[in-house]
Motif scaffolding. Structure first.
Motif, short mmCIF file in Angstrom:
data_model
loop_
_atom_site.label_atom_id
_atom_site.label_comp_id
_atom_site.label_asym_id
_atom_site.label_seq_id
_atom_site.Cartn_x
_atom_site.Cartn_y
_atom_site.Cartn_z
N GLN A 1 0.92 -1.01 -0.09
CA GLN A 1 0.09 -0.35 0.09
C GLN A 1 0.56 0.92 0.15
OE1 GLN A 1 1.40 0.18 4.48
NE2 GLN A 1 0.10 2.07 3.14
N HIS A 2 0.20 3.06 -0.51
CA HIS A 2 0.81 3.03 -0.23
C HIS A 2 0.31 4.94 0.34
CE1 HIS A 2 2.57 2.03 -3.93
NE2 HIS A 2 1.20 1.86 -3.74
N TYR A 3 1.45 5.72 1.37
CA TYR A 3 1.11 7.17 1.79
C TYR A 3 1.68 8.29 1.05
CZ TYR A 3 1.26 3.97 6.53
OH TYR A 3 0.82 2.91 6.82
N TRP A 4 1.14 9.06 0.91
CA TRP A 4 1.58 9.79 -0.08
C TRP A 4 1.12 11.42 0.34
CZ3 TRP A 4 -0.02 7.28 -3.93
CH2 TRP A 4 -1.39 7.34 -4.45
N ARG A 5 1.97 12.43 0.32
CA ARG A 5 0.85 14.19 0.49
C ARG A 5 1.13 14.42 -0.78
NH1 ARG A 5 4.90 16.37 5.58
NH2 ARG A 5 6.52 15.37 4.07
N MET B 1 1.74 -13.16 -1.65
CA MET B 1 1.45 -12.27 -0.54
C MET B 1 -0.08 -11.86 -0.71
SD MET B 1 4.59 -10.80 0.02
CE MET B 1 6.18 -11.29 0.05
N PHE B 2 -0.78 -11.22 0.08
CA PHE B 2 -1.63 -10.06 -0.34
C PHE B 2 -1.01 -8.99 -0.46
CE2 PHE B 2 -4.32 -7.76 2.11
CZ PHE B 2 -5.63 -6.95 0.77
N GLY B 3 -1.44 -8.00 -1.37
CA GLY B 3 -1.54 -6.85 -1.36
C GLY B 3 -3.11 -6.09 -1.63
N SER B 4 -3.02 -4.54 -0.99
CA SER B 4 -4.37 -4.31 -1.66
C SER B 4 -3.99 -2.60 -2.97
CB SER B 4 -4.91 -3.57 -0.52
OG SER B 4 -4.29 -2.05 0.57
N ASP B 5 -2.79 -3.11 -2.66
CA ASP B 5 -2.83 -1.91 -3.44
C ASP B 5 -2.81 -0.08 -3.03
OD1 ASP B 5 -0.71 -0.06 -5.76
OD2 ASP B 5 -2.83 -1.05 -7.11
N TRP B 6 -3.78 -0.19 -1.79
CA TRP B 6 -4.82 1.06 -1.37
C TRP B 6 -3.19 2.02 -1.82
CZ3 TRP B 6 -3.70 4.19 2.27
CH2 TRP B 6 -4.85 5.27 3.21
N PRO B 7 -3.89 3.35 -1.75
CA PRO B 7 -4.99 3.90 -2.35
C PRO B 7 -5.70 3.69 -4.35
CG PRO B 7 -3.57 5.50 -1.99
CD PRO B 7 -3.46 4.23 -1.84
N VAL B 8 -4.25 2.99 -4.60
CA VAL B 8 -4.30 3.28 -6.28
C VAL B 8 -5.12 2.58 -6.28
CG1 VAL B 8 -2.93 2.14 -8.25
CG2 VAL B 8 -1.73 3.68 -7.09
N CYS B 9 -6.10 1.15 -5.62
CA CYS B 9 -7.41 0.95 -6.06
C CYS B 9 -8.59 1.08 -6.10
CB CYS B 9 -6.98 -0.81 -4.59
SG CYS B 9 -7.30 0.00 -3.04
N LEU B 10 -8.59 2.72 -5.50
CA LEU B 10 -9.53 2.94 -5.24
C LEU B 10 -10.26 3.87 -6.56
CD1 LEU B 10 -9.28 5.11 -2.50
CD2 LEU B 10 -10.36 3.30 -2.83
N LEU B 11 -9.17 3.58 -7.38
CA LEU B 11 -9.33 3.80 -9.31
C LEU B 11 -10.41 2.82 -9.16
CD1 LEU B 11 -5.71 4.70 -10.45
CD2 LEU B 11 -7.26 6.22 -9.74
N ALA B 12 -10.83 2.07 -9.37
CA ALA B 12 -11.52 0.81 -9.62
C ALA B 12 -12.42 -0.04 -8.79
CB ALA B 12 -10.96 -0.62 -10.33
N GLY B 13 -11.76 -0.34 -7.66
CA GLY B 13 -12.90 -0.87 -6.20
C GLY B 13 -12.55 0.01 -5.05
N ASP B 14 -13.21 -0.43 -4.05
CA ASP B 14 -12.54 0.39 -2.96
C ASP B 14 -11.72 -1.10 -1.63
OD1 ASP B 14 -14.47 -1.92 -1.88
OD2 ASP B 14 -16.41 -0.78 -1.29
N TYR B 15 -11.58 -0.55 -0.60
CA TYR B 15 -10.28 -1.97 0.01
C TYR B 15 -11.15 -3.55 0.23
CZ TYR B 15 -6.95 -3.20 3.32
OH TYR B 15 -5.87 -4.23 3.78
N PRO B 16 -12.98 -3.27 0.46
CA PRO B 16 -13.23 -3.81 1.11
C PRO B 16 -13.27 -5.48 -0.45
CG PRO B 16 -13.77 -2.04 1.91
CD PRO B 16 -13.20 -2.07 1.21
N GLN B 17 -13.51 -4.53 -0.72
CA GLN B 17 -14.10 -5.11 -2.77
C GLN B 17 -12.10 -6.34 -3.19
OE1 GLN B 17 -15.58 -2.03 -5.03
NE2 GLN B 17 -16.06 -4.00 -5.56
N VAL B 18 -11.75 -5.30 -2.90
CA VAL B 18 -10.17 -5.90 -2.87
C VAL B 18 -10.05 -7.61 -2.40
CG1 VAL B 18 -7.79 -5.66 -2.87
CG2 VAL B 18 -8.34 -4.17 -4.59
#
Length: 283
Positions: free
Chosen positions: A8-12, A227-244
């Motif tokens: 997953q990622h953080y950014w300012r 290994m599981f990775g959510s790719d949050w928040p990039v995943c939000l382009l196509a779905g939310d965390y629960p969907q992933v």
């Protein structure tokens, strides 16, 4: 067994710092940090996460190292260092205990195959691996053969393929399985079950379309190297965390408890050397 979100990622957010976030990605054009991620980890009973770099910046890496502990629980950072720099050895002397790996946005290079063949990159990789750093490999399906040649030259420590090598979803899972076979055949290469929903054309996906890629990944790598990775928040382009999360849960439903435990955290802990001390910090 610890349960870990391994990607997953953080950014300012500043537009000049993240040029890959274009105007069609409005949901990403804001700040993201531990406070926004923590509720999703708690909801899905995850004990921690690995935060991964999103730009070529040692300043970002230093910032990620300050942010990661704020999540609580198990944490680690896959940051960015210029591995082709003649000063890499000096950079690595200042080892931070949370820096578990290094990544470069190889997919964004004008010539990804050429970058992977640079002598200075190979020299830096040898140094990274001797010092026990994991290398996250970010390429698309167009350069999986180049990635396999690269991986064959660097087998002293773990390499982790991000996002299954960004498959060509339209070409199908069997095509991807043939592409990935040379990488999967190397025992020092692991793979993250991450980033698939944003690879679907137009971000429009269905589980039935993506589950065959999970099946082929399991056949190629086995649970101990996935290994599981959510790719949050990039995943939000196509779905939310629960969907992933649910997509991965569905893909793993037929596995044994020990196999599932490996993918939900055991593999990440083993590959990245993550453990949890009594106070919840990485040790």
């Amino acid at each position: 067994m610890l349960r870990i979100d391994a990607h997953q990622h953080y950014w300012r957010y500043q537009p000049a710092d993240y040029p890959w976030i274009d105007d069609g990605m409005a949901v990403l054009q804001r700040d993201y940090g531990p406070a926004q991620l923590r509720p999703w980890l708690q909801q899905h009973r995850l004990d921690g996460a690995l935060v991964v770099q999103a730009r070529h910046s040692e300043q970002e890496t230093a910032w990620l190292l300050t942010q990661a502990p704020q999540l609580g629980g198990v944490c680690g950072v896959v940051g960015w260092l210029d591995i082709a720099s003649p000063h890499l050895a000096q950079r690595l002397e200042r080892r931070h205990p949370l820096l578990r790996g290094v990544r470069h946005l190889v997919q964004d290079e004008a010539d990804p195959a050429g970058w992977l063949e640079r002598p200075a990159v190979h020299q830096g990789m040898r140094l990274l691996q001797r010092q026990g750093y994991v290398y996250d490999l970010l390429v698309t399906h167009r350069h999986l053969a180049d990635a396999a040649r690269f991986a064959a030259r660097h087998d002293d420590h773990w390499l982790v393929l991000d996002h299954l090598g960004k498959p060509d979803i339209a070409a199908g899972a069997r095509h991807w399985a043939r592409q990935i076979a040379p990488l999967a055949a190397m025992p020092h290469v692991a793979c993250k079950l991450s980033g698939l929903i944003t690879e679907a054309p137009g971000g429009r996906w269905q589980a039935a379309q993506l589950l065959p890629f999970f099946e082929e990944a399991l056949a190629a790598f086995g649970p101990q190297r996935l290994m599981f990775g959510s790719d949050w928040p990039v995943c939000l382009l196509a779905g939310d965390y629960p969907q992933v999360y649910r997509l991965c849960e569905q893909a793993l439903a037929a596995l044994s408890p020990s196999q599932q435990a490996a993918i939900w955290g055991g593999s990440a802990c083993r590959v990245y050397g993550l453990t949890e001390s009594d106070d919840g910090s990485v040790s």
